[in-house]
Design an enzyme around this catalytic site. Structure first.
Site, PDB file in Angstrom:
ATOM      1  N   TYR A 112     120.632   4.627  50.739  1.00 31.23           N
ATOM      2  CA  TYR A 112     119.926   3.526  49.913  1.00 31.23           C
ATOM      3  C   TYR A 112     118.832   3.598  49.475  1.00 31.23           C
ATOM      4  O   TYR A 112     117.756   3.901  50.613  1.00 31.23           O
ATOM      5  CB  TYR A 112     120.358   2.346  50.855  1.00 31.23           C
ATOM      6  CG  TYR A 112     120.116   0.994  49.971  1.00 31.23           C
ATOM      7  CD1 TYR A 112     118.735   0.248  50.495  1.00 31.23           C
ATOM      8  CD2 TYR A 112     120.938   0.507  49.202  1.00 31.23           C
ATOM      9  CE1 TYR A 112     118.509  -0.965  49.713  1.00 31.23           C
ATOM     10  CE2 TYR A 112     120.332  -0.723  48.301  1.00 31.23           C
ATOM     11  CZ  TYR A 112     119.198  -1.290  48.852  1.00 31.23           C
ATOM     12  OH  TYR A 112     118.954  -2.643  48.210  1.00 31.23           O
ATOM     13  N   LYS A 118     108.025  -1.178  53.922  1.00 26.64           N
ATOM     14  CA  LYS A 118     108.360  -1.663  55.323  1.00 26.64           C
ATOM     15  C   LYS A 118     106.933  -1.726  56.095  1.00 26.64           C
ATOM     16  O   LYS A 118     105.811  -2.383  55.714  1.00 26.64           O
ATOM     17  CB  LYS A 118     109.455  -1.119  55.862  1.00 26.64           C
ATOM     18  CG  LYS A 118     110.961  -1.287  55.131  1.00 26.64           C
ATOM     19  CD  LYS A 118     111.889  -0.539  55.972  1.00 26.64           C
ATOM     20  CE  LYS A 118     113.254  -0.573  55.112  1.00 26.64           C
ATOM     21  NZ  LYS A 118     113.851  -1.961  55.048  1.00 26.64           N
ATOM     22  N   ASP A 150     112.466   9.797  50.687  1.00 26.67           N
ATOM     23  CA  ASP A 150     112.359   8.392  50.624  1.00 26.67           C
ATOM     24  C   ASP A 150     112.260   7.823  52.083  1.00 26.67           C
ATOM     25  O   ASP A 150     112.870   7.973  52.899  1.00 26.67           O
ATOM     26  CB  ASP A 150     113.798   7.756  50.255  1.00 26.67           C
ATOM     27  CG  ASP A 150     113.842   6.055  50.363  1.00 26.67           C
ATOM     28  OD1 ASP A 150     114.947   5.458  50.185  1.00 26.67           O
ATOM     29  OD2 ASP A 150     112.895   5.465  50.942  1.00 26.67           O
TER      30      ASP A 150
HETATM   31  P1  KE4 Z   1     113.258  -2.875  49.497  1.00 19.86           P
HETATM   32  O1  KE4 Z   1     113.274  -2.809  47.910  1.00 19.86           O
HETATM   33  O2  KE4 Z   1     114.330  -3.700  50.215  1.00 19.86           O
HETATM   34  O3  KE4 Z   1     111.896  -3.188  50.069  1.00 19.86           O
HETATM   35  O4  KE4 Z   1     113.311  -1.177  49.928  1.00 19.86           O
HETATM   36  C1  KE4 Z   1     114.513  -0.487  49.769  1.00 19.86           C
HETATM   37  C2  KE4 Z   1     114.801   0.587  50.536  1.00 19.86           C
HETATM   38  C3  KE4 Z   1     114.435   1.749  50.129  1.00 19.86           C
HETATM   39  N1  KE4 Z   1     114.856   2.979  50.846  1.00 19.86           N
HETATM   40  C4  KE4 Z   1     115.251   2.777  51.986  1.00 19.86           C
HETATM   41  C5  KE4 Z   1     115.479   4.042  52.930  1.00 19.86           C
HETATM   42  C6  KE4 Z   1     115.620   1.530  52.547  1.00 19.86           C
HETATM   43  O5  KE4 Z   1     116.240   1.385  53.811  1.00 19.86           O
HETATM   44  C7  KE4 Z   1     115.430   0.335  51.745  1.00 19.86           C
HETATM   45  C8  KE4 Z   1     115.787  -1.301  52.101  1.00 19.86           C
HETATM   46  N2  KE4 Z   1     116.376  -1.164  53.473  1.00 19.86           N
HETATM   47  C9  KE4 Z   1     117.103  -2.340  53.623  1.00 19.86           C
HETATM   48  C10 KE4 Z   1     117.936  -2.146  55.099  1.00 19.86           C
HETATM   49  N3  KE4 Z   1     118.816  -1.150  55.064  1.00 19.86           N
HETATM   50  C11 KE4 Z   1     116.657  -3.564  53.369  1.00 19.86           C
HETATM   51  C12 KE4 Z   1     117.348  -4.702  53.881  1.00 19.86           C
HETATM   52  C13 KE4 Z   1     117.959  -5.397  52.885  1.00 19.86           C
HETATM   53  O6  KE4 Z   1     118.369  -4.920  51.742  1.00 19.86           O
HETATM   54  O7  KE4 Z   1     117.657  -6.797  52.841  1.00 19.86           O
END
Ligand code: KE4
Length: 428
Positions: free
Chosen positions: A144, A267, A239
């Site tokens: 993701y 994060k 990523d």
């Molecule tokens: P954000 O746009 O949510 O800040 O980041 C996206 C993203 C990109 N790359 C990786 C490896 C990530 O894990 C994420 C976001 N992680 C999720 C949890 N698996 C955020 C939680 C959510 O979607 O509310």
């Protein structure tokens, strides 16, 4: 553990926010029940609206690596807010955190700050496409990279939880440029390059996957991707939204000693405020506007509050020579305890871990990719999740997530957690 107040608040939220949440994975759809509404948090603990104290193993999905309400971050944000919250003009603070990040992370000369991990990854592939002049990217099923269109193809995390790994609204025109590979399968990647000669701008990968549970790279896998990219003049994008500043000071590039061409962050880099970033060597980053032709922008990018929070977080991680060793030791201690308890209970399980990212899968077989991650017994996971919640332990409300360990956890917290797992495991 009663959740009366959370239930009331959820009913109110559902009237004015789709699904009552601003991010789907918070809705507990994968595990059922009512989402917990948090009132406040400090260190390793969440305090919900019903007065329950929960030991937090999600930590806002990664950022709270030093615990909630980490004082240097809180104080920096308070002081900065008094001087204005956003200017839309450059500030010295952005240069300070950029220089620190560049000094901590290998193989990058410049960094551009944005407001989320999604923006960071979205911008990273645009930059790769602009730099190489090629359209296609390879992503891995179950990974993701945020919710921009190019990535919602067999995406992990919340997307797979809701069985919509290919989200409606993503056009065929977009989807055709995203090639899907199997995590830990080098031959599959080689075949894709063979079938799409000179068309692939980049591979984007989570160097330790955390969105189908935690899946570490097999020995030689990342090195193999590096060699394939070099042989095809494609870029390797790490990523590191989850792994950045968590696996090591320099993230996965440092831990695995593998050079990425572009790195995306989120994060931890924001210390709990909305910050994403992407970084690379000069010859790539200088393709970005206003220096180069690849456009990317953002009203609140480099926002003073977010930069103040991120700077204190990075300074703390940069100056504490033992923090990553402590995180490794605490997570290894937790893993050992969970293994003992689940084995005692006679359960079929697999635990995947790398540094302070860990996940429990209720399947005895190895979990090495999206397919094997999907074999876990979700009914058992649901009972495990809710059983632990009743014991005051908050883990990810989905089997397709990783746990994020915080240095704020004490060994007493870990023992409390391990004992709770022992209690819950007996009834699974
Ligand atoms: P954000 O746009 O949510 O800040 O980041 C996206 C993203 C990109 N790359 C990786 C490896 C990530 O894990 C994420 C976001 N992680 C999720 C949890 N698996 C955020 C939680 C959510 O979607 O509310």
């Amino acid at each position: 553990m009663l959740y009366q107040r959370s239930s009331q608040l959820f009913a109110e939220a559902e009237k004015v926010i789709p699904g009552g949440v601003n991010s789907p994975v918070r809705a507990f759809k994968s595990v059922g029940g009512t989402p917990i509404f948090v009132k406040e948090a400090k260190g390793a603990y969440l305090y919900d609206e019903d007065g329950n104290r929960l030991i937090d193993y999600i930590n806002s999905w990664g950022p709270m690596i030093l615990g909630h309400a980490y004082e240097p971050v809180v104080n920096a944000v308070i002081e900065k807010a008094k001087k204005g919250t956003s200017f839309g003009m450059p500030t010295q603070l952005e240069t300070e955190i950029a220089a620190l990040a560049v000094s901590m992370v290998p193989n990058i000369d410049k960094i551009r700050f944005v407001n989320s991990g999604t923006e960071a990854c979205m911008s990273a592939i645009r930059l790769a496409r602009g730099y190489t002049g090629r359209d296609k990217i390879i992503k891995f099923a179950g990974c993701y990279h945020g919710h921009s269109d190019s990535f919602l193809i067999q995406a992990g995390s919340g997307a797979v939880t809701f069985g919509s790994p290919n989200s409606p609204g993503v056009t065929q025109g977009t989807a055709k440029d995203t090639l899907l590979a199997t995590y830990n399968d080098l031959q599959n990647v080689k075949d894709l390059f063979e079938a799409n000669k000179d068309q692939i701008a980049a591979i984007i990968i989570e160097p330790v996957a955390g969105n189908m549970g935690c899946i570490p790279p097999a020995e030689g896998f990342l090195q193999g991707l590096r060699e394939i990219c070099d042989a095809n003049s494609s870029l390797l994008i790490f990523d590191e939204v989850m792994t950045g500043f968590r696996l090591a000071k320099g993230g996965a590039q440092e831990l695995f000693d593998i050079k990425a061409d572009i790195v995306a962050f989120g994060k931890v880099i924001g210390g709990g405020l909305p910050v994403g970033a992407f970084a690379a060597r000069n010859e790539i980053m200088n393709y970005l506007a206003p220096v180069g032709p690849v456009y990317q922008a953002g009203t609140l990018s480099g926002n003073p509050l977010a930069m103040a929070a991120g700077l204190e977080m990075l300074k703390a991680l940069n100056n504490d020579t033992d923090v990553f060793k402590r995180l490794e030791e605490k997570t290894a201690y937790l893993e050992k305890g969970i293994r003992e308890k689940l084995t005692e209970a006679g359960l079929a399980y697999t635990i995947n871990r790398r540094c302070s990212m860990i996940s429990v899968h209720f399947d005895a077989n190895p979990v090495t990719d999206f397919k094997t991650a999907s074999n876990g017994d979700n009914d058992t996971f649901k009972k495990f999740f809710h059983g632990l919640l009743k014991e005051g332990i908050y883990i990810a409300p989905s089997a397709y997530e990783t746990w994020f360990i915080t240095d704020a956890l004490s060994y007493e917290d870990l023992d409390f957690t391990i004992n709770a797992i022992g209690k819950v495991a007996k009834d699974l």
